[in-house]
Design an enzyme around this catalytic site. Structure first.
Site, PDB file in Angstrom:
ATOM      1  N   LYS A 169     -54.141  16.407  39.143  1.00  0.00           N
ATOM      2  CA  LYS A 169     -54.472  17.042  37.682  1.00  0.00           C
ATOM      3  C   LYS A 169     -54.105  15.993  36.955  1.00  0.00           C
ATOM      4  CE  LYS A 169     -50.269  18.244  36.275  1.00  0.00           C
ATOM      5  NZ  LYS A 169     -49.847  17.530  35.169  1.00  0.00           N
ATOM      6  N   ASP A 216     -47.245  24.762  37.358  1.00  0.00           N
ATOM      7  CA  ASP A 216     -48.428  23.756  37.558  1.00  0.00           C
ATOM      8  C   ASP A 216     -49.220  24.601  38.655  1.00  0.00           C
ATOM      9  OD1 ASP A 216     -47.912  22.035  35.486  1.00  0.00           O
ATOM     10  OD2 ASP A 216     -47.392  20.586  36.691  1.00  0.00           O
TER      11      ASP A 216
END
Ligand code: C5P
Length: 280
Positions: free
Chosen positions: A11, A138
């Site tokens: 990401k 996350d």
């Protein structure tokens, strides 16, 4: 033996603002995550009739064993009474450690997704989200992939429409940044408090205005890891549209131009935005 292999994408944060410090030691954030096509592979094999034993192996031997977040993901599921039997997770590692690309978090979420797809009676999404948030701020994003807005610790996810696919060039300096150290290096002004923009405003801004990209942790990363300034300066001198990913150390250039003269030791990887559909 039941077995499946899933992708664990990297990401980037194309927007990351610090809204203020929280009582639990974390910071309230407002961020927009974007999954990339660059990924690890996570193979999960389950023997439902075996003893409740977990083994995690990885092509990078530093990540073998019980400290791996993927191992902790299996333990967290067992803790919630999931009957798993024996579990073997094997990670084919491509993503860097400490690069701000969420590799460890993505591996953990991949385990949750894989186990869920193998179980006849999988835990519901709210349980998976709670387990993911417990593992790290996350991790919940990687249950969704694509483009997503997040607030809270970065763990409260609102999926957004996929942004149009775009090429990116990742510059990986030979520095691993520790997230707590980067947050600790924020000065009082950078730490907030400040108001959130909200998902609608950010989604529109990032879709139409590349200037909307932002990372409040950039200066703090340079303060905590002065060696990264060399790469920041190199990028500025070339007037490239770039941003630090998360708490670093990867820098994202929003173009796929050839970087034939990166600073010494900097690895160059070309990737692109990945849609939510590419997660499976
Ligand atoms: O939860 P995770 O392991 O991703 O966070 C690592 C560390 O990063 C936390 O212990 C905290 O120091 C810092 N952090 C923070 N605020 C966040 C996310 C992380 O201060 N929203």
């Amino acid at each position: 033996m039941l077995s499946t292999t899933v992708r664990a994408p990297a990401k980037i944060n194309i927007y990351l603002e610090v809204l203020g410090r929280r009582a639990d030691g974390y910071h309230d954030l407002e961020t927009v995550f974007q999954a990339l096509s660059w990924h690890d592979l996570v193979k999960v094999s389950i023997d439902p009739d075996g003893p409740p034993h977990t083994k995690v192996t990885c092509t990078d031997a530093r990540l073998n064993g019980p400290d791996n977040l993927a191992h902790r993901a299996v333990s967290a599921l067992r803790h919630r009474s999931c009957q798993l039997g024996s579990v073997h997770v094997h990670i084919t590692k491509h993503l860097p450690i400490g690069g701000g690309l969420g590799g460890g978090s993505s591996n953990a979420a991949a385990v949750l997704r894989a186990v869920t797809s193998l179980l006849p009676d999988p835990p519901p999404m709210p349980t998976l989200t709670a387990v993911a948030a417990e593992l790290g701020a996350d991790v919940p994003f990687f249950l969704h992939g694509g483009t997503a807005y997040a607030d809270g610790r970065g763990d409260h996810i609102l999926p957004l429409d996929d942004l149009p696919s775009q090429a990116v060039t990742l510059l990986l300096p030979p520095i691993a940044c520790a997230t707590p150290q980067v947050f600790a290096a924020l000065d009082d002004r950078q730490r907030g408090p400040r108001q959130a923009c909200g998902p609608a405003t950010l989604s529109t801004r990032l879709r139409h205005d590349h200037g909307g990209r932002h990372n409040r942790l950039q200066a703090a990363c340079a303060r905590a890891y002065p060696a990264i300034m060399e790469l920041f300066t190199w990028l500025d001198q070339r007037r490239l549209p770039w941003l630090l990913s998360g708490s670093g150390s990867t820098c994202i250039v929003f173009a796929d131009g050839v970087m034939d003269d990166p600073p010494p030791g900097v690895q160059v990887v070309t990737s692109r935005f990945a849609s939510r559909a590419e997660l499976s």
